[in-house]
Design a protein around this motif. Sequence first.
Motif, PDB file in Angstrom:
ATOM      1  N   CYS A  88      -0.310   2.090   4.754  1.00 39.70           N
ATOM      2  CA  CYS A  88      -0.787   0.698   4.764  1.00 39.70           C
ATOM      3  C   CYS A  88      -0.589   0.024   6.117  1.00 39.70           C
ATOM      4  O   CYS A  88      -0.688  -1.195   6.220  1.00 39.70           O
ATOM      5  CB  CYS A  88      -0.097  -0.089   3.654  1.00 39.70           C
ATOM      6  SG  CYS A  88      -0.466   0.572   2.019  1.00 39.70           S
ATOM      7  N   PRO A 185       3.526  -3.852   1.232  1.00 36.66           N
ATOM      8  CA  PRO A 185       3.849  -5.117   0.555  1.00 36.66           C
ATOM      9  C   PRO A 185       2.676  -6.084   0.450  1.00 36.66           C
ATOM     10  O   PRO A 185       2.728  -7.012  -0.331  1.00 36.66           O
ATOM     11  CB  PRO A 185       4.962  -5.717   1.434  1.00 36.66           C
ATOM     12  CG  PRO A 185       4.783  -5.077   2.770  1.00 36.66           C
ATOM     13  CD  PRO A 185       4.246  -3.707   2.508  1.00 36.66           C
ATOM     14  N   ASN A 186       1.621  -5.848   1.222  1.00 33.02           N
ATOM     15  CA  ASN A 186       0.495  -6.782   1.186  1.00 33.02           C
ATOM     16  C   ASN A 186      -0.666  -6.310   0.316  1.00 33.02           C
ATOM     17  O   ASN A 186      -1.724  -6.935   0.316  1.00 33.02           O
ATOM     18  CB  ASN A 186       0.000  -7.068   2.609  1.00 33.02           C
ATOM     19  CG  ASN A 186       1.072  -7.767   3.439  1.00 33.02           C
ATOM     20  OD1 ASN A 186       2.010  -8.334   2.894  1.00 33.02           O
ATOM     21  ND2 ASN A 186       0.925  -7.719   4.747  1.00 33.02           N
TER      22      ASN A 186
HETATM   23  C1  LIG Z   1       1.929  -8.363   5.552  1.00 35.84           C
HETATM   24  O1  LIG Z   1       1.538  -9.696   5.784  1.00 35.84           O
HETATM   25  C2  LIG Z   1       2.464 -10.404   6.587  1.00 35.84           C
HETATM   26  C3  LIG Z   1       2.014 -11.869   6.597  1.00 35.84           C
HETATM   27  O2  LIG Z   1       0.631 -11.965   6.753  1.00 35.84           O
HETATM   28  C4  LIG Z   1       2.512  -9.772   7.979  1.00 35.84           C
HETATM   29  O3  LIG Z   1       3.421 -10.466   8.792  1.00 35.84           O
HETATM   30  C5  LIG Z   1       2.948  -8.326   7.837  1.00 35.84           C
HETATM   31  O4  LIG Z   1       2.899  -7.687   9.078  1.00 35.84           O
HETATM   32  C6  LIG Z   1       2.053  -7.587   6.852  1.00 35.84           C
HETATM   33  N1  LIG Z   1       2.652  -6.279   6.591  1.00 35.84           N
HETATM   34  C7  LIG Z   1       1.945  -5.150   6.511  1.00 35.84           C
HETATM   35  C8  LIG Z   1       2.714  -3.892   6.277  1.00 35.84           C
HETATM   36  O5  LIG Z   1       0.739  -5.117   6.611  1.00 35.84           O
END
Ligand SMILES: *[C@@H]1O[C@H](CO)[C@@H](O)[C@H](O)[C@H]1NC(C)=O
Length: 347
Positions: A88, A185-186
């Motif tokens: 991811c 996580p997103n």
């Molecule tokens: C998930 O979203 C957050 C906030 O938008 C961001 O800071 C983070 O890098 C993202 N993480 C991933 C693994 O994509």
Amino acid sequence: MQKFQFCSSSIVMVSILCSTFLFLLLVKTQREALGTFSLLVKQLMKPQSSPDNPDLDVQPLRPAASRHPLQVVYPCNYQFHLNEPNKCLKRTPFLVLLVITEPKHVAKRHAIRQTWGNENSIPGISILCLFLTGVHPIFGSPVQKHLEEESARYRDIIQQDFLDTYNNLTLKTLMGMEWISKFCPNATYVMKADSDIFLNVDYLVSKLLKPHLRPKKNYMTGYIQRNNRPVRDKNYKWYIPPEVYPKVTYPPYCAGPGYVMSGDLSKKIYQVAQTIEVINMEDSFMGICLQELGIRVTDSPLGLFNIEKIEYEKCRFSKLVVVHQYGPEELLKIWPDFRARKKTCNS
Ligand SMILES: *[C@@H]1O[C@H](CO)[C@@H](O)[C@H](O)[C@H]1NC(C)=O
Ligand SMILES: *[C@@H]1O[C@H](CO)[C@@H](O)[C@H](O)[C@H]1NC(C)=O
């Protein structure tokens, strides 16, 4: 509820700590005159391990024997044997399919990759399909080597070092929740799927999850079980002893073959599972987690998630999400016809 369990790693830790303490104590007492105090201390420490006799292991504070064999050992810092931590990094999947399989289920994984697990099935929608497994219960089984080869080839297998048994199924789902929390996580939505289902990802995405809408939060849906009672008959594989789950009914939960949740909920479930007693019925346990979180399951339109087998029928199957009990041969057999549904079934 605060839990107090010993998994193997903590037993080892306690053993090391106790042995070190004892060793220091012995060194100290030998230099001093052997007063009644040190004799007393030695007497007290006798049944435990000593550097002279390392085979005599320290008894854990709560011996494994007092834990019901069906009680799930969690949390226990299970380690990833096989992992795909970078899946991811370059994309944020709209849907992650977490498919429950055993190490030996090679044919099932092959069939799923070629059918509903195909990540490119919906143009413009990022789908990720991962297979979750534990470790084959026979140590040194050749199955592990084959699994590692399969993993190197397809890069879609996640494995932690717990024994892959029916009563450890909850650990597999929790591993999936952990994986989402740590490595994806997103992700917008997560689906837990058994490997013996028919799944219509297209319908799930377009009719239920609707990518053009704002993502749902605290959302879980599937075939909802209400007022289900724990099975107290030891002859069933779903048996759950009162020591493990004492209540008369389970809170509402989504039936195991296939359920969907919002990505945020995966993280909350993973967190709350660290703090409550984990039970061996994985789908009921998800309901317990939701109750603990104060979140309700969401009803799905009637007939979308089916826990009974339904005979294949192209146009009917084009308007539902899950049908239980489709093995690899049958999946592969119906798939070419199912793919042609858009020409003949009106949507
Ligand atoms: C998930 O979203 C957050 C906030 O938008 C961001 O800071 C983070 O890098 C993202 N993480 C991933 C693994 O994509
Ligand atoms: C579940 O896995 C743990 C860790 O490998 C193991 O100690 C335990 O015996 C397994 N439980 C069952 C019921 O198979």
